[in-house]
Motif scaffolding. Structure first.
Motif, PDB file in Angstrom:
ATOM      1  N   GLU A 191       4.425  -3.935  15.690  1.00  0.00           N
ATOM      2  CA  GLU A 191       3.334  -3.987  14.721  1.00  0.00           C
ATOM      3  C   GLU A 191       3.906  -4.066  13.312  1.00  0.00           C
ATOM      4  OE1 GLU A 191      -0.917  -1.656  13.837  1.00  0.00           O
ATOM      5  OE2 GLU A 191       0.574  -0.803  15.207  1.00  0.00           O
ATOM      6  N   THR A 192       3.152  -4.675  12.401  1.00  0.00           N
ATOM      7  CA  THR A 192       3.498  -4.694  10.982  1.00  0.00           C
ATOM      8  C   THR A 192       2.282  -4.241  10.171  1.00  0.00           C
ATOM      9  OG1 THR A 192       2.833  -7.006  10.651  1.00  0.00           O
ATOM     10  CG2 THR A 192       5.132  -6.589  11.307  1.00  0.00           C
ATOM     11  N   ARG A 193       2.530  -3.442   9.131  1.00  0.00           N
ATOM     12  CA  ARG A 193       1.441  -2.957   8.276  1.00  0.00           C
ATOM     13  C   ARG A 193       1.958  -2.804   6.847  1.00  0.00           C
ATOM     14  NH1 ARG A 193      -2.365   0.485  10.792  1.00  0.00           N
ATOM     15  NH2 ARG A 193      -3.171   0.878   8.690  1.00  0.00           N
ATOM     16  N   TYR A 194       1.041  -2.843   5.903  1.00  0.00           N
ATOM     17  CA  TYR A 194       1.390  -2.494   4.525  1.00  0.00           C
ATOM     18  C   TYR A 194       0.384  -1.470   4.017  1.00  0.00           C
ATOM     19  CZ  TYR A 194      -2.114  -6.125   3.489  1.00  0.00           C
ATOM     20  OH  TYR A 194      -3.249  -6.886   3.446  1.00  0.00           O
ATOM     21  N   PHE A 195       0.866  -0.585   3.139  1.00  0.00           N
ATOM     22  CA  PHE A 195       0.064   0.519   2.632  1.00  0.00           C
ATOM     23  C   PHE A 195       0.161   0.540   1.111  1.00  0.00           C
ATOM     24  CE2 PHE A 195       1.472   1.531   6.886  1.00  0.00           C
ATOM     25  CZ  PHE A 195       0.323   1.999   7.509  1.00  0.00           C
ATOM     26  N   ASP A 196      -0.981   0.248   0.468  1.00  0.00           N
ATOM     27  CA  ASP A 196      -1.047   0.230  -0.994  1.00  0.00           C
ATOM     28  C   ASP A 196      -0.939   1.655  -1.515  1.00  0.00           C
ATOM     29  OD1 ASP A 196      -1.641  -0.072  -3.689  1.00  0.00           O
ATOM     30  OD2 ASP A 196      -3.189  -1.577  -3.339  1.00  0.00           O
ATOM     31  N   MET A 197       0.087   1.935  -2.300  1.00  0.00           N
ATOM     32  CA  MET A 197       0.299   3.278  -2.827  1.00  0.00           C
ATOM     33  C   MET A 197      -0.083   3.403  -4.297  1.00  0.00           C
ATOM     34  SD  MET A 197       1.285   5.344  -0.527  1.00  0.00           S
ATOM     35  CE  MET A 197       1.409   4.986   1.231  1.00  0.00           C
ATOM     36  N   LYS A 211      -3.470   1.788  -5.634  1.00  0.00           N
ATOM     37  CA  LYS A 211      -4.923   1.772  -5.819  1.00  0.00           C
ATOM     38  C   LYS A 211      -5.645   2.738  -4.896  1.00  0.00           C
ATOM     39  CE  LYS A 211      -8.868  -1.405  -5.750  1.00  0.00           C
ATOM     40  NZ  LYS A 211      -9.309  -2.800  -5.490  1.00  0.00           N
ATOM     41  N   ASP A 212      -5.267   2.760  -3.630  1.00  0.00           N
ATOM     42  CA  ASP A 212      -6.000   3.548  -2.638  1.00  0.00           C
ATOM     43  C   ASP A 212      -5.144   4.694  -2.104  1.00  0.00           C
ATOM     44  OD1 ASP A 212      -8.207   1.725  -2.757  1.00  0.00           O
ATOM     45  OD2 ASP A 212      -7.045   0.350  -1.501  1.00  0.00           O
ATOM     46  N   ASP A 213      -5.820   5.656  -1.472  1.00  0.00           N
ATOM     47  CA  ASP A 213      -5.132   6.813  -0.890  1.00  0.00           C
ATOM     48  C   ASP A 213      -4.728   6.455   0.541  1.00  0.00           C
ATOM     49  OD1 ASP A 213      -4.104   9.223  -0.224  1.00  0.00           O
ATOM     50  OD2 ASP A 213      -5.971  10.356  -0.367  1.00  0.00           O
ATOM     51  N   ASN A 214      -3.533   5.867   0.678  1.00  0.00           N
ATOM     52  CA  ASN A 214      -3.056   5.426   1.987  1.00  0.00           C
ATOM     53  C   ASN A 214      -1.905   6.270   2.519  1.00  0.00           C
ATOM     54  OD1 ASN A 214      -4.704   3.075   2.640  1.00  0.00           O
ATOM     55  ND2 ASN A 214      -3.769   2.134   0.837  1.00  0.00           N
ATOM     56  N   SER A 215      -1.620   7.369   1.846  1.00  0.00           N
ATOM     57  CA  SER A 215      -0.501   8.201   2.279  1.00  0.00           C
ATOM     58  C   SER A 215      -0.759   8.789   3.666  1.00  0.00           C
ATOM     59  CB  SER A 215      -0.256   9.328   1.273  1.00  0.00           C
ATOM     60  OG  SER A 215       0.941  10.009   1.562  1.00  0.00           O
ATOM     61  N   GLY A 216      -1.990   9.271   3.912  1.00  0.00           N
ATOM     62  CA  GLY A 216      -2.347   9.838   5.211  1.00  0.00           C
ATOM     63  C   GLY A 216      -2.282   8.807   6.335  1.00  0.00           C
ATOM     64  N   PRO A 217      -2.948   7.636   6.165  1.00  0.00           N
ATOM     65  CA  PRO A 217      -2.856   6.599   7.194  1.00  0.00           C
ATOM     66  C   PRO A 217      -1.428   6.143   7.465  1.00  0.00           C
ATOM     67  CG  PRO A 217      -4.694   6.147   5.745  1.00  0.00           C
ATOM     68  CD  PRO A 217      -3.967   7.304   5.143  1.00  0.00           C
ATOM     69  N   MET A 218      -0.597   6.075   6.426  1.00  0.00           N
ATOM     70  CA  MET A 218       0.779   5.668   6.654  1.00  0.00           C
ATOM     71  C   MET A 218       1.543   6.729   7.434  1.00  0.00           C
ATOM     72  SD  MET A 218       3.766   4.406   3.991  1.00  0.00           S
ATOM     73  CE  MET A 218       4.193   6.065   3.453  1.00  0.00           C
ATOM     74  N   THR A 219       1.264   7.997   7.154  1.00  0.00           N
ATOM     75  CA  THR A 219       1.908   9.084   7.901  1.00  0.00           C
ATOM     76  C   THR A 219       1.570   8.991   9.383  1.00  0.00           C
ATOM     77  OG1 THR A 219       1.808  10.518   5.948  1.00  0.00           O
ATOM     78  CG2 THR A 219       2.163  11.577   8.078  1.00  0.00           C
ATOM     79  N   LYS A 220       0.304   8.770   9.685  1.00  0.00           N
ATOM     80  CA  LYS A 220      -0.118   8.643  11.080  1.00  0.00           C
ATOM     81  C   LYS A 220       0.522   7.418  11.747  1.00  0.00           C
ATOM     82  CE  LYS A 220      -4.594  10.945  10.437  1.00  0.00           C
ATOM     83  NZ  LYS A 220      -6.079  10.787  10.482  1.00  0.00           N
ATOM     84  N   PHE A 221       0.617   6.338  11.004  1.00  0.00           N
ATOM     85  CA  PHE A 221       1.226   5.120  11.535  1.00  0.00           C
ATOM     86  C   PHE A 221       2.690   5.370  11.901  1.00  0.00           C
ATOM     87  CE2 PHE A 221       3.568   1.138  10.834  1.00  0.00           C
ATOM     88  CZ  PHE A 221       2.905   0.296  11.727  1.00  0.00           C
TER      89      PHE A 221
END
Length: 235
Positions: free
Chosen positions: A123-129, A131-141
């Motif tokens: 899988e590949t993903r990107y997490f905008d750090m 504008k949005d609060d993506n720290s939690g989703p990235m941790t789970k990923f």
């Protein structure tokens, strides 16, 4: 009279011989192709000229390495973003997993997960750090990545503004030494392994910070990269 007749006969013979020679030359030119004549002329001109030795064009290696990886290893190359418009790239076994051409790169932290055993991307993903609060989703990923996986992480633009402690701890658990040093628009690349012990000698992480005085991107940190070869057989 005999001398005059003999002289006349010789003149006629010479004239005839000249005509024959001219005609033979004409036939020779007509019968021999131009290419052969050109090659012959070139061969004569080339006598005594030293041959020019040209080095062979180097063979392109996987992920644009300078030297090929040894047998039974994976080739990898991680390149962070540089400035605003130079996007990050992740290459594995000569396949572009993340990049502008694949259309799956963006501002923040970009991650690719690869199965260590098969060498196939999971899988590949990107997490905008920014504008949005993506720290939690990235941790789970990160935490949900299967065992015996390789995780490749690269930043583009800013990867720190909304990076919280939970994400930093998850990345630290994978072996990062620089994640807590990441700052606004730092260029950062990191290779991690889950459930697999990587050799100590391979290049795994690098970071670069903004420098307005020395940087070609007017305060944006320049891109950085790491590359190397990973043994296919996990430890």
């Amino acid at each position: 009279m005999r001398l005059v007749a003999g002289g006349a006969l010789k003149g006629v013979f010479l004239c005839f011989a000249s005509i024959c020679a001219w005609y033979s030359g004409y036939l020779l030119v007509e019968l021999i192709p131009d290419v052969s004549l050109s090659r012959a002329v070139y061969g004569v001109r080339s006598l005594g000229v030293k041959p020019v030795l040209k080095a062979p064009v180097p063979k392109r290696q996987k992920c644009d390495h300078w030297a090929p990886c040894p047998p039974n290893t994976y080739a990898y190359r991680l390149l962070s973003g540089g400035g605003r418009d130079k996007y990050a790239k992740i290459c594995f076994e000569d396949e572009l997993l993340i990049g502008e051409k694949t259309g799956n790169v963006a501002r923040g932290i970009n991650i690719a997960v690869v199965n260590y055993i098969t060498g196939k991307v999971t899988e590949t993903r990107y997490f905008d750090m920014y504008k949005d609060d993506n720290s939690g989703p990235m941790t789970k990923f990160i935490q949900s990545a299967p065992e015996k996986s390789l995780l490749f992480m690269v930043t583009h633009d800013d990867g720190s503004s909304r990076l919280k402690d939970d994400a930093k701890k998850a990345i630290e658990a994978l072996g990062s030494k620089e994640i807590r040093n990441i700052s606004f628009r730092s260029s950062w690349v990191f290779l991690a392994a889950k459930g697999v012990e990587l050799p100590a000698g391979i290049q795994r992480e690098k970071i670069n910070h903004s420098d307005k005085k020395k940087n070609r991107y007017n305060g944006w940190p320049a891109e950085i990269q790491i590359e190397g070869c990973i043994p296919r057989k996990p430890s």
